[in-house]
Motif scaffolding. Structure first.
Motif, PDB file in Angstrom:
ATOM      1  N   LEU A  73       1.091  -1.364   0.119  1.00  0.00           N
ATOM      2  CA  LEU A  73       0.019  -0.231  -0.088  1.00  0.00           C
ATOM      3  C   LEU A  73       1.222   1.054  -0.044  1.00  0.00           C
ATOM      4  O   LEU A  73       0.816   2.044  -0.581  1.00  0.00           O
ATOM      5  N   ALA A  74       2.252   1.023   1.050  1.00  0.00           N
ATOM      6  CA  ALA A  74       2.534   1.905   1.073  1.00  0.00           C
ATOM      7  C   ALA A  74       3.576   2.417  -0.640  1.00  0.00           C
ATOM      8  O   ALA A  74       3.982   3.579  -0.769  1.00  0.00           O
ATOM      9  N   THR A  75       3.677   1.785  -0.864  1.00  0.00           N
ATOM     10  CA  THR A  75       4.061   1.548  -2.933  1.00  0.00           C
ATOM     11  C   THR A  75       2.849   1.677  -3.767  1.00  0.00           C
ATOM     12  O   THR A  75       2.909   2.986  -4.261  1.00  0.00           O
ATOM     13  N   LEU A  76       1.675   1.831  -3.643  1.00  0.00           N
ATOM     14  CA  LEU A  76       0.881   1.975  -4.528  1.00  0.00           C
ATOM     15  C   LEU A  76       0.318   3.986  -4.329  1.00  0.00           C
ATOM     16  O   LEU A  76       0.399   3.856  -5.314  1.00  0.00           O
ATOM     17  N   VAL A 117       7.753   1.525 -24.420  1.00  0.00           N
ATOM     18  CA  VAL A 117       8.662   2.696 -23.392  1.00  0.00           C
ATOM     19  C   VAL A 117       7.643   2.538 -21.800  1.00  0.00           C
ATOM     20  O   VAL A 117       8.500   2.895 -20.813  1.00  0.00           O
ATOM     21  N   TYR A 118       6.099   2.845 -21.814  1.00  0.00           N
ATOM     22  CA  TYR A 118       5.936   3.413 -20.430  1.00  0.00           C
ATOM     23  C   TYR A 118       5.571   1.999 -19.676  1.00  0.00           C
ATOM     24  O   TYR A 118       5.861   2.142 -18.642  1.00  0.00           O
ATOM     25  N   VAL A 119       5.608   0.822 -20.798  1.00  0.00           N
ATOM     26  CA  VAL A 119       5.236  -0.256 -19.666  1.00  0.00           C
ATOM     27  C   VAL A 119       7.247  -0.605 -18.387  1.00  0.00           C
ATOM     28  O   VAL A 119       6.357  -0.829 -18.072  1.00  0.00           O
ATOM     29  N   ALA A 126       7.150   0.639  -9.801  1.00  0.00           N
ATOM     30  CA  ALA A 126       7.037  -0.317  -9.351  1.00  0.00           C
ATOM     31  C   ALA A 126       8.090  -0.826  -8.209  1.00  0.00           C
ATOM     32  O   ALA A 126       8.546  -1.069  -7.272  1.00  0.00           O
ATOM     33  N   GLY A 127       9.415  -1.613  -9.728  1.00  0.00           N
ATOM     34  CA  GLY A 127      10.429  -2.073  -8.783  1.00  0.00           C
ATOM     35  C   GLY A 127      10.911  -1.108  -7.299  1.00  0.00           C
ATOM     36  O   GLY A 127      11.396  -0.989  -5.851  1.00  0.00           O
ATOM     37  N   VAL A 254       0.906  -2.843 -11.851  1.00  0.00           N
ATOM     38  CA  VAL A 254       2.003  -4.061 -11.166  1.00  0.00           C
ATOM     39  C   VAL A 254       1.640  -3.806  -9.469  1.00  0.00           C
ATOM     40  O   VAL A 254       1.860  -4.872  -8.925  1.00  0.00           O
ATOM     41  N   ILE A 255       1.572  -2.716  -9.008  1.00  0.00           N
ATOM     42  CA  ILE A 255       1.664  -2.739  -7.513  1.00  0.00           C
ATOM     43  C   ILE A 255      -0.327  -3.116  -6.614  1.00  0.00           C
ATOM     44  O   ILE A 255       0.676  -3.897  -6.163  1.00  0.00           O
ATOM     45  N   LEU A 256      -0.760  -3.664  -7.450  1.00  0.00           N
ATOM     46  CA  LEU A 256      -2.033  -3.918  -7.657  1.00  0.00           C
ATOM     47  C   LEU A 256      -2.516  -5.492  -7.316  1.00  0.00           C
ATOM     48  O   LEU A 256      -2.839  -5.679  -6.298  1.00  0.00           O
TER      49      LEU A 256
END
Length: 379
Positions: A73-76, A117-119, A126-127, A254-256
């Protein structure tokens, strides 16, 4: 002759209306307005970056300090703030499309290339975000921010290979000082560990923060490469919004997936009930954290676009002393001798880089004026 020049400038400006403003842009540039506009843009991007970074780091620490436990959650919240940009983007899209256009048609990159590029940037983002969340959970916020000073060294390394970054003695001095300021924290006294954090967790937080910092340096270098060779086709404002929304949307997805796969989403009700500042504060901390990270991202991408990835990292380093000082009063972090020395070295390293920027901007102009004066005196 002087009178003739004053008469010609308005005539050129009037005739430019039929040429998409290209002649006007040239006149404005010659008069110095283009340069001033660029530095105004750099100024606001700098404010966005410094304010967004400082407040977001403090709110991230506040989330864990008052009972938050979910790293996912802190990452999201570091990426989930992009929806606040969509209404503005949709309303301003026609203006963004033409605001920076030079009137010269250019072939735009394909949707497939843009998507790739966006992905790619979203996955890296995300990492990095998850690694930084681990560090924020196990380390004092002052330690996290000081370790982040090494991001400039990592970015310089990647920029050398990806963007042919030139190194001068002042830039090398800056990189060495900033690296030493982070290495000093390896020998930091264990008394600075947060309550309930073991030696192993502290080490894990330190390693994750270093890796996240290195990943951020790589990402900024890749952004500069993509903006220069693939994305930048005369529409700067639109490119910034496209890149910010594209990469943060990917990172959020990705984080979800990680959030639901880990099962941490089941903690939210209990976590909100037990949060030290109450339910409303719990929501506000997460909401404003997301907004501040988005403000930071816009400022960062803007600086990469207007100047360079290395300059963006140098400005980010400038904000490092702000957070540890505030953290001493807000979170009762220790400000011992090693942290003070580390902070001084970080500031010193930044000033060395700023001085190099000063030389790059003003020395050529001084030399040009000197040659012009010599030419006039010889005639």
């Amino acid at each position: 002759m002087a009178e003739t020049r004053h008469i010609q400038l308005p005539i050129v400006a009037q005739g430019a209306k039929g040429e998409n403003g290209s002649a006007t842009n040239r006149v404005m540039t010659e008069l110095g307005f283009g340069k001033h506009k660029r530095w105004i843009c750099i100024f606001f991007c700098t404010i966005f970056l410094l304010c967004g970074q400082s407040v977001a780091l403090l709110l991230g620490r506040l989330y864990f300090d008052k009972g938050g436990k979910s790293k996912w959650l802190a990452t999201l919240v570091q990426f989930a703030g992009f929806p606040v940009l969509i209404p503005f983007y949709c309303i301003s899209w026609p203006k963004l499309l033409t605001a920076d256009s030079s009137g010269i048609a250019s072939k735009q990159p394909s949707v497939l290339k843009l998507g790739l590029v966006y992905v790619t940037f979203g996955l890296i983002l995300a990492g990095n975000g998850f690694l930084n969340s681990v560090g924020m959970q196990y380390l004092p916020v002052s330690t996290v921010t000081l370790i982040s000073a090494s991001q400039l060294a990592f970015n310089a390394f990647f920029s050398y290979f990806l963007n042919s970054q030139k190194f001068t003695p002042f830039i090398i001095n800056s990189l060495v000082l900033l690296t030493i300021s982070s290495v000093l924290l390896v020998f930091h006294d264990d008394s600075s560990r947060l309550a309930g954090v073991s030696r192993g967790e502290y080490a894990a937080g330190f390693i994750c923060t270093i890796l996240g910092t290195a990943g951020a340096g790589l990402l900024f270098a890749l952004q500069q490469l993509a903006l220069g060779k693939l994305l930048l086709k005369g529409q700067k404002s639109k490119v910034v919004f496209d890149l910010v929304i594209g990469q943060t949307l990917t990172a959020s997805i990705v984080i979800l997936v990680g959030l639901f796969a880990s099962g941490e989403w089941k903690w939210f009700n209990g976590e909100m009930e037990e949060y030290g500042l109450g339910k409303f504060s719990y929501i506000m901390v997460l909401l404003w954290n997301a907004i501040c990270w988005m403000v930071f991202t816009i400022g960062a991408v803007g600086l990469v676009l207007e100047v360079s990835a290395l300059f963006c990292n140098a400005i980010s380093t400038l904000g490092l002393p702000i957070v540890p000082i505030i953290a001493v009063f807000v979170f009762n972090d220790n400000m011992d001798g090693i942290k003070v020395i580390s902070m001084v070295l970080a500031i010193w390293g930044f000033m060395s880089y700023v001085y190099q920027q000063y030389l790059d901007d003003y020395k050529p102009q001084i030399e040009k004026n000197s040659k012009t004066s010599e030419g006039c005196s010889s005639t």
